[in-house]
Design an enzyme around this catalytic site. Sequence first.
Site, PDB file in Angstrom:
ATOM      1  N   HIS A  24      -8.550 -42.147  68.114  1.00 23.27           N
ATOM      2  CA  HIS A  24      -9.447 -41.097  67.841  1.00 23.27           C
ATOM      3  C   HIS A  24     -10.874 -41.822  67.481  1.00 23.27           C
ATOM      4  O   HIS A  24     -10.711 -42.892  66.834  1.00 23.27           O
ATOM      5  CB  HIS A  24      -8.638 -40.334  66.550  1.00 23.27           C
ATOM      6  CG  HIS A  24      -9.522 -39.226  66.045  1.00 23.27           C
ATOM      7  ND1 HIS A  24     -10.631 -39.021  65.331  1.00 23.27           N
ATOM      8  CD2 HIS A  24      -9.233 -37.962  66.237  1.00 23.27           C
ATOM      9  CE1 HIS A  24     -10.673 -37.999  65.170  1.00 23.27           C
ATOM     10  NE2 HIS A  24     -10.106 -37.028  65.748  1.00 23.27           N
TER      11      HIS A  24
ATOM     12  N   ASP B 155      -3.543 -45.838  61.780  1.00 22.58           N
ATOM     13  CA  ASP B 155      -3.928 -44.383  61.616  1.00 22.58           C
ATOM     14  C   ASP B 155      -2.763 -43.461  61.621  1.00 22.58           C
ATOM     15  O   ASP B 155      -2.187 -43.274  62.883  1.00 22.58           O
ATOM     16  CB  ASP B 155      -5.084 -43.891  62.614  1.00 22.58           C
ATOM     17  CG  ASP B 155      -5.248 -42.592  62.727  1.00 22.58           C
ATOM     18  OD1 ASP B 155      -4.963 -41.787  61.972  1.00 22.58           O
ATOM     19  OD2 ASP B 155      -6.320 -42.346  63.633  1.00 22.58           O
TER      20      ASP B 155
ATOM     21  N   GLN C 257      -1.382 -38.434  62.973  1.00 19.49           N
ATOM     22  CA  GLN C 257      -0.516 -37.494  63.884  1.00 19.49           C
ATOM     23  C   GLN C 257       0.958 -37.567  63.518  1.00 19.49           C
ATOM     24  O   GLN C 257       1.574 -37.073  63.915  1.00 19.49           O
ATOM     25  CB  GLN C 257      -0.692 -37.711  65.095  1.00 19.49           C
ATOM     26  CG  GLN C 257      -2.221 -37.291  65.452  1.00 19.49           C
ATOM     27  CD  GLN C 257      -2.493 -35.669  65.567  1.00 19.49           C
ATOM     28  OE1 GLN C 257      -1.501 -34.785  65.430  1.00 19.49           O
ATOM     29  NE2 GLN C 257      -3.657 -35.333  65.562  1.00 19.49           N
TER      30      GLN C 257
ATOM     31  N   LYS D 233      -3.564 -31.833  58.478  1.00 17.42           N
ATOM     32  CA  LYS D 233      -2.503 -31.649  59.612  1.00 17.42           C
ATOM     33  C   LYS D 233      -1.091 -31.567  59.065  1.00 17.42           C
ATOM     34  O   LYS D 233      -0.278 -31.378  60.160  1.00 17.42           O
ATOM     35  CB  LYS D 233      -2.792 -32.793  60.350  1.00 17.42           C
ATOM     36  CG  LYS D 233      -4.209 -32.824  61.246  1.00 17.42           C
ATOM     37  CD  LYS D 233      -4.364 -33.930  61.866  1.00 17.42           C
ATOM     38  CE  LYS D 233      -5.630 -34.496  62.140  1.00 17.42           C
ATOM     39  NZ  LYS D 233      -6.337 -33.910  63.188  1.00 17.42           N
TER      40      LYS D 233
ATOM     41  N   CYS E  67     -11.876 -35.635  70.328  1.00 16.60           N
ATOM     42  CA  CYS E  67     -12.553 -36.908  69.714  1.00 16.60           C
ATOM     43  C   CYS E  67     -11.861 -38.449  70.294  1.00 16.60           C
ATOM     44  O   CYS E  67     -11.353 -39.037  69.293  1.00 16.60           O
ATOM     45  CB  CYS E  67     -12.227 -36.790  68.135  1.00 16.60           C
ATOM     46  SG  CYS E  67     -12.811 -35.292  67.549  1.00 16.60           S
TER      47      CYS E  67
HETATM   48  C1  LIG Z   1      -5.131 -39.595  65.356  1.00 15.69           C
HETATM   49  C2  LIG Z   1      -6.100 -38.910  64.632  1.00 15.69           C
HETATM   50  N1  LIG Z   1      -6.783 -39.793  63.727  1.00 15.69           N
HETATM   51  C3  LIG Z   1      -7.901 -39.383  62.697  1.00 15.69           C
HETATM   52  C4  LIG Z   1      -8.143 -37.939  62.745  1.00 15.69           C
HETATM   53  C5  LIG Z   1      -9.295 -37.722  61.510  1.00 15.69           C
HETATM   54  O1  LIG Z   1      -8.506 -36.514  60.698  1.00 15.69           O
HETATM   55  P1  LIG Z   1      -9.678 -36.195  59.510  1.00 15.69           P
HETATM   56  O2  LIG Z   1     -10.574 -35.487  60.402  1.00 15.69           O
HETATM   57  O3  LIG Z   1      -8.939 -35.450  58.907  1.00 15.69           O
HETATM   58  O4  LIG Z   1     -10.317 -37.406  59.023  1.00 15.69           O
HETATM   59  C6  LIG Z   1      -7.468 -37.189  63.633  1.00 15.69           C
HETATM   60  C7  LIG Z   1      -7.718 -35.811  63.696  1.00 15.69           C
HETATM   61  O5  LIG Z   1      -8.662 -35.208  64.039  1.00 15.69           O
HETATM   62  C8  LIG Z   1      -6.485 -37.779  64.365  1.00 15.69           C
HETATM   63  O6  LIG Z   1      -5.908 -36.873  65.318  1.00 15.69           O
END
Ligand SMILES: Cc1ncc(COP(=O)(O)O)c(C=O)c1O
Lengths: 412, 126
Positions: A126, A204, A207, A230, A369
């Site tokens: 991401h 990370d 998910q 999430k 993203c």
């Molecule tokens: C794999 C992954 N990492 C990071 C994020 C970032 O999460 P946040 O926007 O809550 O920081 C997301 C969500 O959009 C994600 O799907």
Amino acid sequence: MGAVAESTLSRLRADFPILDREINGHSLVYLDSAASSQKPRQVIEAMDSFYAHSYGTVHRGVYELGREATELFEGARERIAAFVNWDSDLSIFTRNATEAINLVAYAWGRGNLGPGDEVLITEMEHHSNIVPWQLACEDTGAKLRYLSVPESGELSLDELDAVLAEGRVRLVAVGHVSNVLGTINPVEEIARRARAAGALTLVDGAQSVPQMPVDLRAIDADFYAWTGHKALGPTVGMLHGRRELLKEMRPFLGGGHMISRVEREHSTWNELPWKFEAGTNAIAEAIGLGAAVDYLAAAGMDAVRAHERELTAYALERLPEVAGITLYGPRDVDRRGGVVPFTIEGMHPHDIAELCDREAVCVRAGHHCAQPLMRVLGVGATARASFHVYNTRDDVDRLVHALNGAREVFGL
Amino acid sequence: MDALYRDYILDHYKNPRNFGELDPHDLEWHDHNPLCGDELGVHIVVKDGRVADLRFHGQGCAISQAAASITSEELIGLPVEEVAGLDADWVIDQLGIEISPTRRKCALLGLKVMRGATTGDASWPE
Ligand SMILES: Cc1ncc(COP(=O)(O)O)c(C=O)c1O
């Protein structure tokens, strides 16, 4: 077994007030939980009740409300840490996963990276696990490298070994579950191999924590970041880290609450975890996330995972009925989470999502993203359906119906 | 008939006019919609101060491709300096459909790159 999981969890639907909504005359089918999940009544009530009965700021009030707020807030931290099997004083509240990763990229990265060093990420990350490392590398002279994502959607541990063997990688930053492909990466094995090569690992978990059992002691990475919104909770994030590292690192943000003593020229730092929590926390959000992990724990993360697996399998079985559809990600539902990306020949994902919305079916369209991954897949964008506890097989049927309707509008 | 995906919109999407590249060309511009990653590029040949020929290329949704196609037809023959005067309302008028806030940038990307090529203005049409 899958059918059992569905019938046990489907009673949870009644806990999500938003599912009573109708849009365009249809009952809501929410298939975008990978972007952000809906909230159960229990989470909403925990936050409401805090604001209505116990609101005060934390760690300062001598009065009753301050004490109650601190107890609720720190109590939430303890339950959240226990939920992922980590120490609560090594579990830091952040704004979201993005800020948790940035915290490491600044507080660890700036102090430890330099010319000749490498940060290793993957092509399926991401943007929030790419851009902080681009910036850290720019600032320190370190180099950013990518593990490739082959057609199967699964990383190659041989490629990881080959890169690690060159001896320059200081940190491996990898997603636990891909938000686009659904791939469940073997993070335990990645962390083990990285450590053997003298590198740290950041996972990370944005998910993964929402949809499967996650045991941080078993994974044994150095840093683990995730995000509450999430995971049926509000917008607040978590960073879990290893004690020696968090102790050594400089603070990320400076300000109130993170200090021990402030002199005119310099300061000393508060203990963990507060050293990394400058300023007033998002208190109600932390309490709400505490309620969310209670909710998930009561549902049982094994049951949640079984439910996601069952719905993903059902979607992978039904979606090919839609003419012109292409599905992405691993075929084996044992190795993928509850997210199904797809494209339809002759129809852009934006138009797919627009037409699904006419039938109150919410799917995501875009690059998710993950633009580097989109380039690897050779598409500009995809549509994506993703699931959580409140979804049913009927939701998948409604999606298939909406997609067939969309093709008709396009004269396909 | 669908209120958004009208027949002529789908026709422009499936058979975009002036789609492709022009070599040689006098002006070019390239941009994308950060929301969805859709990309659009344009090549323009100028003769006697007018847009003599134009081709656009890239990928996008039905709204963005149809809007670029319709805009391209209107631009050919226009004095280059008049392109600067075209705005968001003009595009939406040309499209003849109601554009929701979430699809606004889709509709405007075509004019954005064509205006960029002729004026150097990289901002979104207002
Ligand atoms: C794999 C992954 N990492 C990071 C994020 C970032 O999460 P946040 O926007 O809550 O920081 C997301 C969500 O959009 C994600 O799907």
